[in-house]
Design an enzyme around this catalytic site. Sequence first.
Site, mmCIF file in Angstrom:
data_model
loop_
_atom_site.group_PDB
_atom_site.id
_atom_site.type_symbol
_atom_site.label_atom_id
_atom_site.label_comp_id
_atom_site.label_asym_id
_atom_site.label_seq_id
_atom_site.Cartn_x
_atom_site.Cartn_y
_atom_site.Cartn_z
ATOM 1 N N ASN A 11 0.871 -1.177 0.000
ATOM 2 C CA ASN A 11 0.000 0.000 0.000
ATOM 3 C C ASN A 11 0.909 1.228 0.000
ATOM 4 O OD1 ASN A 11 -1.808 2.027 0.440
ATOM 5 N ND2 ASN A 11 -2.528 1.296 2.434
ATOM 6 N N LYS A 13 0.110 4.211 -0.288
ATOM 7 C CA LYS A 13 -0.550 5.381 0.300
ATOM 8 C C LYS A 13 -0.298 6.612 -0.582
ATOM 9 C CE LYS A 13 -0.316 3.064 4.713
ATOM 10 N NZ LYS A 13 -0.280 3.116 6.164
ATOM 11 N N HIS A 95 -9.492 1.056 4.615
ATOM 12 C CA HIS A 95 -8.229 1.224 5.349
ATOM 13 C C HIS A 95 -8.474 2.105 6.576
ATOM 14 C CE1 HIS A 95 -4.150 2.404 6.368
ATOM 15 N NE2 HIS A 95 -3.776 1.308 5.731
ATOM 16 N N GLU A 97 -6.937 4.495 7.693
ATOM 17 C CA GLU A 97 -6.794 5.936 7.419
ATOM 18 C C GLU A 97 -8.062 6.500 6.776
ATOM 19 O OE1 GLU A 97 -3.069 5.431 5.371
ATOM 20 O OE2 GLU A 97 -2.215 4.775 7.281
ATOM 21 N N GLU A 165 -5.480 -5.186 10.093
ATOM 22 C CA GLU A 165 -4.434 -4.215 10.391
ATOM 23 C C GLU A 165 -4.751 -3.509 11.707
ATOM 24 O OE1 GLU A 165 -2.413 -3.003 6.428
ATOM 25 O OE2 GLU A 165 -4.021 -1.595 6.795
ATOM 26 N N GLY A 171 2.420 1.950 10.787
ATOM 27 C CA GLY A 171 3.378 3.053 10.682
ATOM 28 C C GLY A 171 4.070 3.388 11.986
ATOM 29 N N SER A 211 3.408 -2.435 10.201
ATOM 30 C CA SER A 211 4.856 -2.504 10.424
ATOM 31 C C SER A 211 5.481 -3.834 10.030
ATOM 32 C CB SER A 211 5.175 -2.142 11.887
ATOM 33 O OG SER A 211 4.767 -0.811 12.166
#
Length: 248
Positions: A11, A13, A95, A97, A165, A171, A211
Site C-alpha cells: 500500500n 498510500k 483502510h 486511514e 491491520e 506506521g 509494520s
Amino acid sequence: KMSRQFCVGGNWKMNGDQKSIAELCKILSAGPLDPNTQVYVGVPAPYLIYVRSLLPETINVAAQNCYKVEKGAFTGEISPAIIKDTGAGWVILGHSERRQIFKESDELIAEKVEHALAAGLKVVACIGETLDEREANKTQEVVARQMCAIAQKVKDWTNVVVAYEPVWAIGTGKTATPEQAQEVHAYLRQWLTENISKEVAATLRIQYGGSVTGANAKDLAKKPDIDGFLVGGASLKPEFVQIVNARQ
Ligand code: G3P
C-alpha cells in the site's frame, strides 16, 4: 493454509512520483518474486495507468479507495468502473486511514465493497482495532462488527481478501507479535465459520498489516491463519521483494 494462496500487497498510500515509481517498478519487475504468492500494489489513482504499463501482468495493480456508484456527479471520486478501465483489477477499501481521517463508516465501506465486487474488482477489505479498543479488551468485538457490516453486503467471497491491520501497529514500528496476529486471525476464522460458512472460513485469505518488514515477515508467515501481508512503508523499498518471498 495449503489451500489458500499466499497474498502480499503493497500500500503505497499518498507517496511517490513518476521517477520514484518507475524505479520501484523496475525493482519489482526484476524480483524475482515467489511465483506461488499473489502480489498487488496499491497505487495513488493518478498513477494507476502508469504503473499498470510498467509492471508485468503477474503483479496486480490496486486502487486505494473508490466510491460506491458507477458514475455521476461525485466530484473528486473515482468509481470501480474507472479503476477497471485503467487496467487495475483490485481495490483496497476500508483502510484505517479512510476510517479515521475521512470518517468512513462501516456501512459506507460495506457499500463500497459491494459495488466494487459487482463491477468485477477484487477487493481488499481492511479491518482492525485501535490501541484504546485493544486495551479495553474490545479487539474481537470491533473486528466482528467490521466484518459483520461487510458480510451483510457480500454474497460471494471469492474475490475478497481481508486485511487485519491493528491501528496501533500501522506506521509505528510496533508490529503485532506473530502470536498476537495469529490470535485475531484465528478468531476471524471462527467468526466466519459461525456467521458465514465453513467453506468461506477455510478459503478466505486474511492478510496481516502493520509494520511488516523484511525482518519480521518470515515469522509472521509461519502462523497457520496468516495468509499474507498488507505492507505500507516497506512496500516503497526494495525490501518489499523480501516480504513477498517470506515463505521461501
Ligand atoms: O495498509 C498497510 C498499512 O497501513 C501498514 O503500514 O507502514 O505500518 O507497514 P505500515
